[in-house]
Design an enzyme around this catalytic site. Structure first.
Site, PDB file in Angstrom:
ATOM      1  N   HIS A 155      39.973  37.905  32.290  1.00 30.52           N
ATOM      2  CA  HIS A 155      40.902  37.888  33.434  1.00 30.52           C
ATOM      3  C   HIS A 155      41.423  36.466  33.677  1.00 30.52           C
ATOM      4  O   HIS A 155      42.639  36.250  33.797  1.00 30.52           O
ATOM      5  CB  HIS A 155      40.169  38.413  34.671  1.00 30.52           C
ATOM      6  CG  HIS A 155      40.941  38.289  35.952  1.00 30.52           C
ATOM      7  ND1 HIS A 155      41.586  39.356  36.539  1.00 30.52           N
ATOM      8  CD2 HIS A 155      41.166  37.225  36.771  1.00 30.52           C
ATOM      9  CE1 HIS A 155      42.181  38.949  37.654  1.00 30.52           C
ATOM     10  NE2 HIS A 155      41.932  37.658  37.819  1.00 30.52           N
ATOM     11  N   GLU A 156      40.516  35.502  33.730  1.00 30.01           N
ATOM     12  CA  GLU A 156      40.928  34.125  33.994  1.00 30.01           C
ATOM     13  C   GLU A 156      41.659  33.521  32.794  1.00 30.01           C
ATOM     14  O   GLU A 156      42.572  32.705  32.957  1.00 30.01           O
ATOM     15  CB  GLU A 156      39.710  33.269  34.373  1.00 30.01           C
ATOM     16  CG  GLU A 156      38.973  33.725  35.623  1.00 30.01           C
ATOM     17  CD  GLU A 156      39.844  33.735  36.872  1.00 30.01           C
ATOM     18  OE1 GLU A 156      40.858  33.018  36.901  1.00 30.01           O
ATOM     19  OE2 GLU A 156      39.520  34.470  37.818  1.00 30.01           O
ATOM     20  N   HIS A 159      45.311  34.117  32.964  1.00 27.20           N
ATOM     21  CA  HIS A 159      45.946  33.120  33.839  1.00 27.20           C
ATOM     22  C   HIS A 159      46.201  31.827  33.068  1.00 27.20           C
ATOM     23  O   HIS A 159      47.304  31.282  33.076  1.00 27.20           O
ATOM     24  CB  HIS A 159      45.024  32.770  35.018  1.00 27.20           C
ATOM     25  CG  HIS A 159      44.976  33.780  36.119  1.00 27.20           C
ATOM     26  ND1 HIS A 159      46.084  34.182  36.819  1.00 27.20           N
ATOM     27  CD2 HIS A 159      43.926  34.442  36.673  1.00 27.20           C
ATOM     28  CE1 HIS A 159      45.725  35.057  37.750  1.00 27.20           C
ATOM     29  NE2 HIS A 159      44.422  35.236  37.680  1.00 27.20           N
ATOM     30  N   ASP A 166      47.662  37.468  39.483  1.00 31.71           N
ATOM     31  CA  ASP A 166      46.823  38.582  39.912  1.00 31.71           C
ATOM     32  C   ASP A 166      47.659  39.756  40.397  1.00 31.71           C
ATOM     33  O   ASP A 166      48.726  39.577  40.990  1.00 31.71           O
ATOM     34  CB  ASP A 166      45.882  38.131  41.031  1.00 31.71           C
ATOM     35  CG  ASP A 166      44.869  37.111  40.553  1.00 31.71           C
ATOM     36  OD1 ASP A 166      44.311  37.312  39.465  1.00 31.71           O
ATOM     37  OD2 ASP A 166      44.638  36.118  41.264  1.00 31.71           O
TER      38      ASP A 166
END
Length: 919
Positions: A155-156, A159, A166
């Site tokens: 998830h990170e 980014h 998000d």
């Protein structure tokens, strides 16, 4: 950060545009050279290393499947603090240090809030700065709240690497969908769960239905979305990767364009998969046919700093006072910047090189004085850069068999046609080359050396009053030293004076610094009269005067008094150039000092592409707001452009109140190198710490719905996000290195810059009018004033995004634009409304300048007209108070929207949401 120009190394450098300190490479589908840094403040625990390895290994498989077998993690370096005990497995790092960290393991930004986040302050699709994980999160203590660390890392990573955002929004956790239902902000909309209020007190917990706020007509602030533990939906990783069934990013089929998610706001309503699939990573790879190998880990331990000064004493250094200015800056570096415990050597070079000082470990002022005595005194000869570098390697090699992680600090003012001959040797050495280019002729090949080794590159002009040489040397603190040990620059300024004039001002020493405070004065002709007073009015004497180097300095014993220090410098020659530099260290190792980090968004650029200046002000990891921040950009001809940087969430600034101050830079004056310097000042009652969780943080899961019942997670420590701590006065300066611009035409420059995109358009209601507010753009991005605005409305988000010019136009005859960065407001009254059950109106703006250049479409503001359908018992009798906006009476226009279907039955309630488009 090293810089480069594409003359000798065009083919190598053409892809290295962004000012990004990461060394990550994509090689045969695998990400290499990932750097994970454990902060020195983290207590020693070898389990953290084990958990990092487990997290990355698990994440690699998850990433591989989530990206349709395209990407995996190939090799990772884990940087271990110097204060952890030795281990035979640990090796000395090469270029790996805090500056190049992709992941930082550090205590939480706010106590008790172990929220993982990625530092992002650029646009959608652009790489982030770093990922922040806390030790407790890696040790599995927060798995119920954030899910398995491996899935969280992916998830990170999305980014960090691909610049997605998000698919939730804690500021707007609910929205009213076209179905007329209140929905949780999420992607995909197929993620099931319950919206409930869940509170515990003592030993009992209460769950009840969410109530509708009578003002917002959405669920109240105490309402939370509890996902079902058992799901079948596969998307999305950027919403809740912790859900077992979630293994994909939202794509065009599953993307929820209605939700006010940050992904929609920042990425033009595109799905996360669409952004990823448009990345260079995706375009340059094809799916693998076999499973990837597991990641390879390197354990690296920080050790004592080793640096060798390589100083040019060629004949050209005799002009424009260059040799003396170099010695002034080098003495400041040796006296104040380089840390105790470091090993320092020195080499001089002209046509050949000479070893002046073998490595000496700095333990006291004796070693510093010995090194200063070795600085060059006579300029003579040609320029042989490779000779200097090779002798530096020899100096380091006499004490350490490997050069890994050692630093070469190279200063030269000349070109050397043979410099490219040692690039391969430099690259293979494991050493880091920092390059200070003095004057226009400094060599291009050395820029490449600094780039490939992870070093810094600075450009310094011959304008002594700009203090560039001292700034450059002062910026070369250790990349791996605890922040409390680093020298911080509080002031750096200079003036060229006539008629024996005075240079008078003040310097602020705040309570976060004060240890090893150091005042340095330099001059060009004759020693000035120097007067310095501490905050209590006591005059400070005993300056050490070095008449040969034309400098005087004073070290304040112990910890300097907090407050305003005043100085008067009177020139004794006409004309005279005076400079003052003030540095200090943290007063207390347990209280992080206020810091400023400056950078450009690119290292190399070509006209007419704009650039962006960034300055981040932090105390620890907490942003400092309300500071006055100024950037000074100096070209090769000595012209300095001054820019006020802003943290207002408009123009070049992506997020309001995140401690990152930004501004566009387009005032190019010539081709070549430019240098960046930033000054930040916080006045009492203006600068403040924002005690709120970081932006772009992973979603906290309040609990799960299991067999119809809520199984709650421990509540997060409550923090009032409006809480701010007012800071005392402070001042900081920082060098942002150098960058290169090409293809600049002869002045005056043609007008090629449209107004900047409006990114903070907001819509509310007052009586029967819709009130719009936004930050004014400028004639050239965020400078000047636009000629006019075009406001259009539609019942479709995508119509406004894709066919703005075809949407219905609002009459803006009475709207007179204001200066850039002013607050604009405009009111209009919808007319000829037809009746339906519920309807959304979407509103967007374009700006046009005097050259008829048009901005991008603004973010899209949304208002919803509807009849409340909830039962009276569901209406919260104590709604959240919201101020009633007052319309600007001069901006009041009607609009005929007979072609737009709106709903009104009985009384009309208008609710606003904010969405965005970035076309």
């Amino acid at each position: 950060m090293g810089l480069f120009r594409g003359f000798v190394f065009l083919l190598v450098l053409c892809l290295l545009h962004q000012s990004n300190t990461s060394f990550i490479k994509l090689n045969n589908n695998g990400f290499e050279d990932i750097v994970i840094v454990i902060d020195p403040s983290v207590p020693e625990d070898e389990k953290i290393i084990e958990q990092i390895e487990d997290m990355v290994t698990t994440a690699s498989t998850y990433l591989f499947e989530a990206t349709e077998k395209r990407f995996f993690f190939k090799n990772v370096s884990i940087l271990i603090p110097e204060n952890w005990k030795e281990n035979p497995q640990y090796k000395r790092p090469k270029h790996e240090n805090h500056k190049h960290a992709d992941v930082i393991v550090a205590p939480p930004t706010l106590p008790g809030r172990d929220e993982p986040y990625t530092k992002q302050f650029t646009e959608c699709g652009e790489k982030g700065e770093y990922i922040h994980f806390t030790p407790d999160l890696l040790l599995g203590k927060k798995q119920n709240e954030y899910g398995p660390p491996g899935k969280l890392f992916v998830h990170e990573w999305a980014h960090l690497r691909w610049g997605v955002f998000d698919e939730y929004n804690e500021d707007q956790p609910f929205y009213r969908a076209k179905s007329k239902k209140i929905e949780a902000t999420r992607c995909s909309a197929g993620i099931s769960g319950r919206n409930r209020v869940y509170k515990c007190q003592g030993g009992s917990c209460l769950s009840r239905a969410c109530r509708i706020d009578s003002t917002t007509k959405l669920y109240g602030k105490d309402c939370q979305f509890f996902p079902d533990k058992v799901q079948t939906e596969k998307a999305s990783i950027m919403f809740m990767q912790s859900i077992d069934s979630v293994v994909e990013f939202c794509n065009e089929k599953t993307h929820n364009q209605e939700a006010p998610s940050l992904q929609n706001i920042k990425c033009n309503f595109r799905s996360t998969w669409e952004v990823i699939s448009n990345s260079e990573d995706f375009k340059n790879t094809i799916p693998m046919v076999t499973p990837p190998p597991p990641p390879v880990f390197s354990l690296l331990k920080i050790s004592q700093r080793i640096v060798c000064l390589v100083l040019d004493k060629s004949g050209s250094m005799g002009g424009k006072d260059r040799l003396n200015r170099m010695n002034q800056a080098a003495k400041h570096f040796l006296l104040q910047t380089v840390e105790n415990g470091s090993w320092v050597g020195m080499v001089h070079f002209d046509s050949t090189a000479t070893i002046v000082n073998k490595l000496i470990q700095i333990k006291s002022s004796d070693e510093r004085n010995t090194l200063m005595a070795g600085l060059p005194t006579y300029p003579l000869g040609g320029t042989s850069i490779c000779s200097g570098i090779k002798y530096a390697f020899q100096v380091i090699g006499e004490l350490h068999s490997q050069l890994d992680g050692s630093e070469v600090l190279l200063l030269t003012d000349g070109e050397d046609n043979t410099a490219s001959s040692c690039i391969d040797e430099v690259k293979q050495s494991g050493a880091i080359v920092h390059f200070i280019a003095l004057g226009r002729a400094a060599d291009e090949a050395v820029i490449e050396m600094s780039k490939i080794t992870g070093g810094s590159h600075f450009y310094v002009s011959d304008e002594a009053q700009n203090n560039g040489l001292i700034d450059a040397f002062g910026a070369l603190t250790s990349g791996n030293t605890d922040l409390s040990q680093k020298s911080l620059q509080l002031e750096s300024k200079g003036l060229t004076l006539n008629s024996n004039a005075w240079m008078n001002d003040t310097v602020i020493i705040d309570s976060t610094v004060g240890k090893d405070t150091f005042f340095l004065i330099t001059w060009n002709s004759l020693p000035p009269s120097i007067s310095l007073w501490d905050p209590s009015g006591t005059i400070m004497e005993n300056f050490t005067v070095d008449a040969t180097s034309k400098m005087a300095y004073l070290s304040i014993p112990g910890t300097a008094k907090v407050g305003t220090w005043a100085y008067n410098l009177q020139a004794k020659a006409n004309p005279e150039t005076l400079t003052i530099t003030v540095t200090s260290r943290a007063a207390n190792s347990s209280v992080p000092p206020i810091t400023v980090n400056a950078k450009m968004n690119k290292d190399v650029n070509s006209f007419p592409s704009p650039m962006i200046v960034y300055a981040e002000i932090l105390q620890g990891y907490v942003p400092v707001l309300g500071a006055n921040v100024t950037a000074f950009i100096e070209s090769q001809n000595g012209h300095t452009e001054v820019l006020e940087l802003l943290d207002n969430g408009a123009g070049a600034d992506s997020f309001k109140n995140d401690g990152v101050y930004s501004r566009y830079f387009t005032a190019y004056t010539e081709n070549g190198r430019y240098s960046l310097k930033v000054r930040a000042h916080g006045g009492a009652n203006t600068a403040r710490l924002k005690l709120r969780p970081p932006l772009n943080r992973a979603a906290y899961i309040p609990g799960w719905v299991v067999n119809g019942e809520i199984e709650a997670n421990p509540p997060r420590p409550e923090i009032d996000e409006d809480t701010q701590t007012t800071l005392e006065d402070f001042s900081r300066t920082a060098s942002g290195g150098a960058f290169v611009v090409s293809q600049v035409p002869s002045l005056p420059l043609p007008d090629q810059y449209p107004p900047s995109q409006i990114t903070d358009l907001d819509a509310t209601v007052h009586e029967d009018k819709i009130i719009l507010t936004w930050t004014a753009p400028g004639d050239n991005f965020d400078v000047g004033k636009v000629q006019r605005y075009i406001i259009r409305i539609s019942a479709s988000i995508l119509d406004l995004r894709d066919s703005f010019d075809d949407a219905l136009q609002v009459n803006t005859t009475d709207l007179s634009p204001k200066e850039a960065n002013s607050k604009e407001s405009f009111a209009f009254k919808p007319e000829n409304i037809s009746e339906e059950n519920a309807t959304h109106i979407f509103i967007a703006i374009k700006s046009i300048d005097k050259s008829n250049l048009t901005s991008k479409v603004s973010n899209i503001a949304q208002v919803t007209l509807f009849i409340p359908q909830a039962n009276p018992d569901d209406i919260d009798p104590t709604p959240t108070p919201t101020p009633t906006p007052t319309p600007d009476k001069s901006h009041n226009s009607g609009v005929n929207i007979s072609t737009l279907v709106l709903s009104v039955i009985g009384s009309v309630v208008i609710v606003n949401f904010i969405l965005s488009t970035t076309i």
